[in-house]
Design a protein around this motif. Structure first.
Motif, PDB file in Angstrom:
ATOM      1  N   GLN A   1      15.997  66.923  64.613  1.00  0.00           N
ATOM      2  CA  GLN A   1      15.094  65.215  65.794  1.00  0.00           C
ATOM      3  C   GLN A   1      14.092  65.367  65.852  1.00  0.00           C
ATOM      4  O   GLN A   1      13.742  66.788  66.393  1.00  0.00           O
TER       5      GLN A   1
ATOM      6  N   ALA B   1       8.035  56.598  66.731  1.00  0.00           N
ATOM      7  CA  ALA B   1       9.036  57.007  66.742  1.00  0.00           C
ATOM      8  C   ALA B   1       9.869  57.762  66.814  1.00  0.00           C
ATOM      9  O   ALA B   1       9.678  58.732  67.031  1.00  0.00           O
TER      10      ALA B   1
ATOM     11  N   TRP C   1      12.678  59.994  64.449  1.00  0.00           N
ATOM     12  CA  TRP C   1      12.656  61.217  63.637  1.00  0.00           C
ATOM     13  C   TRP C   1      14.452  61.840  63.415  1.00  0.00           C
ATOM     14  O   TRP C   1      14.532  62.934  64.663  1.00  0.00           O
ATOM     15  N   CYS C   2      15.748  61.842  62.679  1.00  0.00           N
ATOM     16  CA  CYS C   2      15.940  62.130  62.504  1.00  0.00           C
ATOM     17  C   CYS C   2      16.670  62.500  60.887  1.00  0.00           C
ATOM     18  O   CYS C   2      16.283  62.185  60.296  1.00  0.00           O
ATOM     19  N   ASN C   3      17.433  64.138  60.862  1.00  0.00           N
ATOM     20  CA  ASN C   3      17.736  64.685  59.824  1.00  0.00           C
ATOM     21  C   ASN C   3      19.042  65.104  59.350  1.00  0.00           C
ATOM     22  O   ASN C   3      19.533  66.160  60.402  1.00  0.00           O
TER      23      ASN C   3
ATOM     24  N   ARG D   1      17.298  53.704  57.586  1.00  0.00           N
ATOM     25  CA  ARG D   1      18.533  54.855  56.962  1.00  0.00           C
ATOM     26  C   ARG D   1      18.246  54.869  55.512  1.00  0.00           C
ATOM     27  O   ARG D   1      19.107  54.562  54.645  1.00  0.00           O
TER      28      ARG D   1
ATOM     29  N   ASP E   1      18.172  60.804  56.508  1.00  0.00           N
ATOM     30  CA  ASP E   1      17.493  60.866  57.369  1.00  0.00           C
ATOM     31  C   ASP E   1      17.102  59.433  58.057  1.00  0.00           C
ATOM     32  O   ASP E   1      16.882  58.337  57.330  1.00  0.00           O
ATOM     33  N   SER E   2      16.956  59.494  59.196  1.00  0.00           N
ATOM     34  CA  SER E   2      16.832  58.007  59.338  1.00  0.00           C
ATOM     35  C   SER E   2      15.984  57.800  60.697  1.00  0.00           C
ATOM     36  O   SER E   2      15.058  59.000  61.334  1.00  0.00           O
ATOM     37  N   THR E   3      15.171  57.170  60.771  1.00  0.00           N
ATOM     38  CA  THR E   3      14.218  56.882  62.082  1.00  0.00           C
ATOM     39  C   THR E   3      14.978  55.631  62.848  1.00  0.00           C
ATOM     40  O   THR E   3      15.171  54.052  62.554  1.00  0.00           O
TER      41      THR E   3
ATOM     42  N   LYS F   1      12.953  53.289  65.550  1.00  0.00           N
ATOM     43  CA  LYS F   1      11.173  52.689  66.773  1.00  0.00           C
ATOM     44  C   LYS F   1      11.424  51.596  67.694  1.00  0.00           C
ATOM     45  O   LYS F   1      12.409  51.238  67.631  1.00  0.00           O
TER      46      LYS F   1
ATOM     47  N   CYS G   1      20.391  61.691  68.454  1.00  0.00           N
ATOM     48  CA  CYS G   1      20.912  61.222  67.305  1.00  0.00           C
ATOM     49  C   CYS G   1      22.266  62.120  66.838  1.00  0.00           C
ATOM     50  O   CYS G   1      22.564  63.897  67.404  1.00  0.00           O
TER      51      CYS G   1
END
Lengths: 115, 115
Positions: free
Chosen positions: A6, A20, A22-24, A69, A74-76, A78, A92
């Protein structure tokens, strides 16, 4: 095996600004979750993805929060515009599948402070 | 709707002693899973132990064990031979085996192990 990543770890913004996160997830995990953890409370699910589709977003404040996603990896998340009450840690997590009853794997979280 | 209650916001225990963290839940479901997660300071949440509701035998993982009382809807965590590394927030969680398989977390118990 790499864990859930994250970023950023910390963010301070003024109210009405945007942010924002971010997550992987772990490689091969189809399901990705975003949780909001307010100080003194347990994590609350905001949105749950299965690949690039939404399984549950019933508790996502859709007037200000959005998540995507797009490629199923990965996902964001906001927030726009941010409010004071959005100050929290955004966690996440990922799992093999949305019906998987085993372990959720969490990232270290993104701590948001809204001034 | 399911709820999870942890009535002990904070607890402390001497190193090498035993401590029990309480959790109660409310549900009308018959098939579900219960979990204890540990969140060390500034580190990610990890699974401690998992219990299937259909199993009468209490789950154990090394120094961690549960007392699962299905009729009473109680799910306590016992930590034996407490270690300094056990200092963390502990969250009890419930997942029903239907619908979106969503986790419901309690508010957590902050455990401090004293040297």
């Amino acid at each position: 095996e790499a864990g859930v990543a994250q970023s950023p770890r910390y963010k301070i913004i003024e109210k009405r600004q945007s942010v924002a996160f971010w997550c992987n997830p772990i490689s091969g995990h189809a399901t990705l979750y975003w949780y909001q953890q307010i100080l003194g409370q347990g994590p609350k699910l905001l949105i749950q993805f299965q690949n690039n589709g939404v399984v549950d977003d019933s508790q996502l404040p859709k007037d200000r929060f959005s998540a995507e996603r797009l490629k199923g990896v990965d996902s964001t998340l906001k927030i726009q515009p941010a409010k004071l009450e959005d100050s929290a840690v955004y966690l996440c997590a990922s799992s093999l599948d949305w019906r998987y009853t085993g372990e959720l794997f969490f990232g270290e979280g993104s701590r948001l402070t809204v001034l | 709707a399911q709820t999870v209650t942890q009535s002990q916001p904070e607890m402390s225990v001497q190193e090498a002693e035993t401590v029990t963290l309480s959790c109660t839940y409310d549900t009308s479901e018959s098939n579900y899973y219960l979990f204890w997660y540990k969140q060390p300071p500034s580190r990610q949440m990890i699974l401690v132990i998992r219990q299937e509701a259909y199993k009468q035998q209490n789950a154990t993982e090394n120094r961690f064990s549960v007392n699962f009382q299905k009729a009473a809807k109680s799910f306590s965590l016992k930590i034996s031979d407490s270690q300094l590394g056990d200092t963390a927030m502990y969250f009890c969680a419930f997942m029903k085996q239907s619908g979106t398989y969503k986790y419901i977390f309690g508010t957590g118990t902050r455990l401090k192990v004293l040297a």
